[in-house]
Design a protein around this motif. Structure first.
Motif, PDB file in Angstrom:
ATOM      1  N   PHE A  80      -1.735   4.627   0.167  1.00  0.00           N
ATOM      2  CA  PHE A  80      -2.509   4.836   1.391  1.00  0.00           C
ATOM      3  C   PHE A  80      -1.747   5.783   2.316  1.00  0.00           C
ATOM      4  O   PHE A  80      -0.512   5.776   2.351  1.00  0.00           O
ATOM      5  CB  PHE A  80      -2.721   3.520   2.132  1.00  0.00           C
ATOM      6  N   VAL A  98       0.810  -1.222   0.000  1.00  0.00           N
ATOM      7  CA  VAL A  98       0.000   0.000   0.000  1.00  0.00           C
ATOM      8  C   VAL A  98       0.842   1.270   0.000  1.00  0.00           C
ATOM      9  O   VAL A  98       0.294   2.371  -0.077  1.00  0.00           O
ATOM     10  CB  VAL A  98      -0.978   0.031   1.193  1.00  0.00           C
ATOM     11  N   LEU A 140      -7.142   2.515  -5.556  1.00  0.00           N
ATOM     12  CA  LEU A 140      -7.506   1.212  -5.013  1.00  0.00           C
ATOM     13  C   LEU A 140      -7.481   0.132  -6.080  1.00  0.00           C
ATOM     14  O   LEU A 140      -7.768   0.384  -7.266  1.00  0.00           O
ATOM     15  CB  LEU A 140      -8.883   1.288  -4.360  1.00  0.00           C
ATOM     16  N   MET A 196      -7.239   6.072   1.301  1.00  0.00           N
ATOM     17  CA  MET A 196      -6.847   5.026   0.347  1.00  0.00           C
ATOM     18  C   MET A 196      -7.105   5.521  -1.068  1.00  0.00           C
ATOM     19  O   MET A 196      -8.242   5.813  -1.444  1.00  0.00           O
ATOM     20  CB  MET A 196      -7.655   3.756   0.616  1.00  0.00           C
ATOM     21  N   ASP A 238      -7.181  -5.032  -2.809  1.00  0.00           N
ATOM     22  CA  ASP A 238      -7.377  -4.315  -1.546  1.00  0.00           C
ATOM     23  C   ASP A 238      -8.703  -4.697  -0.886  1.00  0.00           C
ATOM     24  O   ASP A 238      -8.981  -4.267   0.245  1.00  0.00           O
ATOM     25  CB  ASP A 238      -7.365  -2.806  -1.773  1.00  0.00           C
TER      26      ASP A 238
END
Length: 123
Positions: A68, A64, A86, A83, A90
């Motif tokens: 993120f 991530v 995406l 986030m 995820d």
């Protein structure tokens, strides 16, 4: 003691964004490290991101990083996970967690958990 309540999950298309929030009870939340973990069906719970008591230190799972961002507001007793970009991988239930003291990066380090919020990313 601290109680945690997550919000902000939902269904989003790949490439989209979601913002998860975790509201903590108690007046001493600033003494707790916090984190977000996730669990997909048939998989173990895994680290997403963690943040120190002050918010100065953060740690992210490699999967991530760059997408993120974890942050916290101790005046409001909240921890947020922004986030972006995406991906279908995820997709999971996302849990907010807290532990008294220093930062930890394993689920077993944390003894306070929310009930989780579902994030689903469609391709």
């Amino acid at each position: 003691q601290v109680q945690l309540v997550e919000s902000g999950g939902g269904l989003v298309q790949a490439g989209g964004s979601l913002r998860l929030s975790c509201a903590a009870s108690g007046r001493t939340f600033s003494t707790y490290a916090a984190g977000w973990f996730r669990q997909a069906p048939g998989k173990e719970r895994e680290l997403v991101a963690t943040i120190s008591r002050s918010g100065r230190l953060t740690n992210y799972a490699d999967s991530v990083k760059g997408r993120f961002t974890i942050s916290r507001d101790n005046a409001k007793n909240t921890v947020t996970l922004q986030m972006n970009t995406l991906k279908p991988e995820d997709t999971a239930v996302y849990y907010c967690a807290a532990r008294s003291g220093i930062l930890g990066n394993n689920p077993s380090d944390y003894n306070y958990w929310g009930h989780g919020t579902q994030v689903t990313v469609s391709s």
